[in-house]
Scaffold this motif. Structure first.
Motif, short mmCIF file in Angstrom:
data_model
loop_
_atom_site.label_atom_id
_atom_site.label_comp_id
_atom_site.label_asym_id
_atom_site.label_seq_id
_atom_site.Cartn_x
_atom_site.Cartn_y
_atom_site.Cartn_z
N GLY A 1 0.80 -1.21 0.00
CA GLY A 1 0.00 0.00 0.00
C GLY A 1 0.83 1.25 0.00
O GLY A 1 2.06 1.22 0.12
N ALA B 1 2.51 -0.16 6.89
CA ALA B 1 1.77 -1.37 7.28
C ALA B 1 1.13 -1.17 8.65
O ALA B 1 1.78 -0.71 9.58
CB ALA B 1 2.72 -2.56 7.32
N THR C 1 0.57 -5.70 10.19
CA THR C 1 0.19 -6.97 9.58
C THR C 1 1.32 -7.98 9.64
O THR C 1 2.51 -7.62 9.67
CB THR C 1 -0.24 -6.76 8.11
OG1 THR C 1 -0.68 -8.00 7.57
CG2 THR C 1 0.93 -6.24 7.28
N TYR D 1 4.63 -7.17 3.45
CA TYR D 1 3.98 -5.90 3.10
C TYR D 1 4.96 -5.02 2.33
O TYR D 1 6.09 -4.80 2.76
CB TYR D 1 3.52 -5.19 4.36
CG TYR D 1 2.65 -3.96 4.13
CD1 TYR D 1 1.27 -4.08 4.06
CD2 TYR D 1 3.22 -2.70 3.98
CE1 TYR D 1 0.47 -2.96 3.86
CE2 TYR D 1 2.44 -1.58 3.77
CZ TYR D 1 1.06 -1.71 3.71
OH TYR D 1 0.26 -0.60 3.52
N GLN E 1 5.44 -1.34 0.97
CA GLN E 1 5.02 0.06 0.89
C GLN E 1 5.71 0.70 -0.30
O GLN E 1 6.93 0.62 -0.45
CB GLN E 1 5.37 0.81 2.18
CG GLN E 1 4.87 2.25 2.19
CD GLN E 1 5.31 3.00 3.42
OE1 GLN E 1 6.21 2.55 4.14
NE2 GLN E 1 4.69 4.15 3.68
N TYR F 1 -4.16 0.71 1.27
CA TYR F 1 -3.90 -0.65 1.75
C TYR F 1 -4.45 -1.61 0.70
O TYR F 1 -5.60 -1.46 0.25
CB TYR F 1 -4.58 -0.93 3.09
CG TYR F 1 -4.22 0.02 4.20
CD1 TYR F 1 -2.94 0.04 4.74
CD2 TYR F 1 -5.18 0.89 4.72
CE1 TYR F 1 -2.61 0.92 5.77
CE2 TYR F 1 -4.86 1.75 5.76
CZ TYR F 1 -3.58 1.77 6.27
OH TYR F 1 -3.26 2.64 7.29
N HIS G 1 -8.89 -4.01 -1.71
CA HIS G 1 -8.37 -2.67 -1.43
C HIS G 1 -9.43 -1.80 -0.75
O HIS G 1 -10.56 -2.27 -0.50
CB HIS G 1 -7.82 -2.01 -2.71
CG HIS G 1 -8.84 -1.81 -3.81
ND1 HIS G 1 -9.92 -0.95 -3.69
CD2 HIS G 1 -8.92 -2.34 -5.05
CE1 HIS G 1 -10.62 -0.95 -4.80
NE2 HIS G 1 -10.03 -1.80 -5.65
N GLU H 1 -12.10 1.40 4.75
CA GLU H 1 -10.70 1.52 5.17
C GLU H 1 -10.45 0.90 6.54
O GLU H 1 -9.44 0.20 6.74
CB GLU H 1 -10.28 2.99 5.18
CG GLU H 1 -8.81 3.20 5.55
CD GLU H 1 -8.37 4.64 5.45
OE1 GLU H 1 -7.17 4.90 5.66
OE2 GLU H 1 -9.23 5.50 5.16
N ARG I 1 -7.78 -2.26 7.47
CA ARG I 1 -6.76 -2.31 8.52
C ARG I 1 -6.98 -3.51 9.44
O ARG I 1 -6.03 -4.21 9.80
CB ARG I 1 -6.77 -1.01 9.33
CG ARG I 1 -6.21 0.19 8.60
CD ARG I 1 -5.90 1.33 9.57
NE ARG I 1 -7.11 1.78 10.25
CZ ARG I 1 -7.89 2.77 9.82
NH1 ARG I 1 -7.59 3.42 8.70
NH2 ARG I 1 -8.96 3.12 10.50
N LEU J 1 -5.96 -6.76 7.65
CA LEU J 1 -4.51 -6.88 7.59
C LEU J 1 -3.93 -7.32 8.92
O LEU J 1 -2.96 -8.09 8.98
CB LEU J 1 -3.89 -5.55 7.15
CG LEU J 1 -3.96 -5.25 5.65
CD1 LEU J 1 -3.68 -3.77 5.38
CD2 LEU J 1 -2.98 -6.12 4.89
#
Length: 270
Positions: free
Chosen positions: A160, A164, A167, A171, A173, A195, A227, A242, A246, A249
């Motif tokens: 994302g 992170a 998670t 991941y 970023q 994310y 997503h 959203e 989170r 994750l």
């Protein structure tokens, strides 16, 4: 003088007399008040006060009673046998995304876990609102059909634009997760890729969600992610609010081999 015939003795009188004599003899031979009497004396002595012989095992021990029925592991509700059998035996987490209908872009999602295979699956989240492809679902996804592929797929990596959120998944970023423009309903797409979780459809499992490899060929589409919801249909991805992204994750554990099970409600019931 005529004789009056003697009265016939009732057989019941004879039987009563016989029992009376038997009772007298048994009482005399008994050793106190516990002596067994009556026609069922032998059975009562052998089996106790109930007078009913129970099942006997070898060696005179009581035979075991009937076994309790074996508990059947809980299944995931609304999944039919064909869908259930596609979930890998070693998978202990399953995000089930259920579409309202085959051509609908509205769906819902619930995360299930089976930490104890003997007990089966249990829900660990509420039912979350979700979205899928503009044109609904498909059992054979092709590039630009604007449908979400049905089936069971691994969830092996995430990424994302933002850091992170704690998670356990690998991941990535990356500023490449920046997106702009408008969706199908004119809604802004900014923040949709803050994310993402890669769905292992037509990709190499475990790689970054940005990995461009398409093992089935580019014509079969790819880049199918979970997503952040942008308040409109997707091009084929799954979108969650959203805060739910989170939460998801943080819950997914690669050691539990998580998968997504997704499709329209009627199809998943098969």
């Amino acid at each position: 003088m005529s004789r009056t015939p003697a009265a016939r003795r009732s057989p019941y009188a004879v039987r009563a007399g016989t029992w009376a004599l038997t009772l007298l003899l048994l009482t005399a031979c008994g050793s106190g008040s516990d002596a067994a009497v009556g026609p069922h004396a032998a059975r009562a002595t052998a089996t106790g006060s109930a007078g009913v012989a129970g099942p006997q095992a070898e060696g005179g021990r009581a035979a075991p009673g009937p076994r309790a029925p074996r508990a059947v592991p809980r299944a995931i509700p609304a999944l039919g046998p064909r869908t259930t059998v596609e979930i890998p035996a070693d998978s202990r987490q399953a995000l089930v995304v259920t579409g309202d209908s085959y051509d609908s872009s509205l769906s819902s999602a619930v995360l299930y876990t089976r930490d104890d295979p003997a007990l089966g699956w249990r829900a660990v989240t509420d039912r979350w609102p979700a979205r899928n492809g503009l044109n609904g679902w498909t059992d054979e996804h092709w590039e630009n059909d604007l449908r979400t592929p049905t089936g069971v797929y691994g969830l092996t990596s995430a990424g994302g634009l933002l850091d992170a959120p704690g998670t356990m998944l690998p991941y990535s970023q990356n500023p490449a997760f920046t997106v702009g423009g408008e969706g199908f309903d004119g809604e802004p797409l900014a923040g949709s890729f803050d994310y993402v979780i890669a769905i292992d459809y037509n990709r190499v499992p475990g790689g970054s969600p940005l990995d461009p490899q398409r093992p089935l060929g580019r014509e079969r589409g790819g880049g199918i992610w979970i997503h952040v919801d942008h308040d409109g249909p997707t091009q084929g991805c799954i979108a969650l609010p959203e805060n739910r992204m989170r939460e998801l994750l943080q819950l997914l554990d690669p050691a539990k081999k998580p998968v997504v099970v997704m499709g329209d409600a009627e199809g998943l019931e098969r």
